[in-house]
Design a protein around this motif. Structure first.
Motif, PDB file in Angstrom:
ATOM      1  N   UNK A  78      -4.821  -3.423 -15.332  1.00 13.13           N
ATOM      2  CA  UNK A  78      -4.747  -2.164 -16.101  1.00 13.13           C
ATOM      3  C   UNK A  78      -3.574  -1.083 -15.824  1.00 13.13           C
ATOM      4  N   UNK A  79      -3.139  -0.921 -14.526  1.00  9.73           N
ATOM      5  CA  UNK A  79      -2.245  -0.049 -13.915  1.00  9.73           C
ATOM      6  C   UNK A  79      -1.426  -0.700 -12.784  1.00  9.73           C
ATOM      7  N   UNK A  80      -0.338  -0.407 -12.656  1.00  5.53           N
ATOM      8  CA  UNK A  80       0.371  -0.779 -11.194  1.00  5.53           C
ATOM      9  C   UNK A  80       1.147   0.637 -11.091  1.00  5.53           C
ATOM     10  N   UNK A  81       1.018   1.287  -9.936  1.00  2.96           N
ATOM     11  CA  UNK A  81       1.648   2.482  -9.621  1.00  2.96           C
ATOM     12  C   UNK A  81       1.924   2.667  -8.051  1.00  2.96           C
ATOM     13  N   UNK A  82       2.580   3.529  -7.867  1.00  5.07           N
ATOM     14  CA  UNK A  82       2.955   3.924  -6.571  1.00  5.07           C
ATOM     15  C   UNK A  82       2.438   5.097  -6.122  1.00  5.07           C
TER      16      UNK A  82
END
Length: 222
Positions: free
Chosen positions: A43-47
């Motif tokens: 669904x999401x890939x973040x830092x």
């Protein structure tokens, strides 16, 4: 069964020269390939974290996307330290994984530099006559940084000043936080008072101070 694994589960980039960039790939894997496992939707890939300015995502697929059982999708994280010192962040991936819908991968690294410095930036040979012998002088060097520094050469101004670095002393590599020395030689064959500036050439990320070198040769014993 929807299940997701990340390989590697954490990563330390180690010591990286400031303002340079290194990369690490992470494999987003959906185990299986059998009747029990299902596709996983990312669904999401973040830092996240206080030092995310030093980390960035590249080769990032558009989200959401699906990882089929027995396959993987790679994501690349780059680390580019702006300053010397440690940094940490997290690669955060959310999905419809039954067990871990949010996975946080620890990222760390340390910005480092080679920093050449001089302990004695003034070399004075004093005064002696042509027939006397000058003792060679040691230029004491240190590396104040966390990466090795290699001294490859030097320049002398004026170029006709009778000072040289002893043959065989260069190139010289100083380990991280290490020390060393090179020998300065004064040619006493010509009468006169001499002043020169010695500049060292190296791969240091900082500029060492110039070295002032002086000495006087007279015709007869005082």
């Amino acid at each position: 069964l929807r299940e997701l694994t990340i390989d590697p589960p954490q990563h330390n980039f180690g010591n990286v020269r400031t303002l340079s960039t290194v990369f690490q790939e992470f494999a987003i894997q959906a185990p299986g390939g059998d009747e029990y496992h299902q596709a996983v939707t990312i669904e999401t890939i973040t830092l996240e974290g206080t030092a995310i300015g030093d980390f960035s995502l590249s080769s990032l697929p558009a989200v959401p996307f699906t990882v089929l059982p027995g396959t993987e999708q790679t994501v690349t994280v780059s680390y580019s330290p702006q300053l010397a010192g440690g940094a940490a962040a997290q690669l955060v991936i959310t999905s419809d994984d039954f067990f871990q819908p949010r996975q946080a991968i620890s990222l760390s690294g340390s910005g480092a530099a080679g920093s050449l410095n001089v302990n004695n930036p003034t070399i004075q040979f004093g005064r002696a006559c042509v027939s006397d012998t000058f003792d060679d002088q040691e230029l004491l060097l240190r590396n104040d940084g966390g990466l090795p520094v290699t001294i490859t050469g030097y320049t002398l101004s004026p170029t006709n000043a009778p000072f040289t670095v002893e043959a065989g002393d260069l190139p010289l590599t100083l380990d991280a936080y290490g020390a060393g020395s090179i020998t300065i030689v004064f040619d006493r064959s010509v009468v006169g008072s001499y002043n020169a500036v010695l500049i060292l050439s190296s791969n240091s990320d900082t500029t060492p101070p110039p070295v002032s070198v002086s000495g006087t040769v007279v015709a007869s014993q005082l």
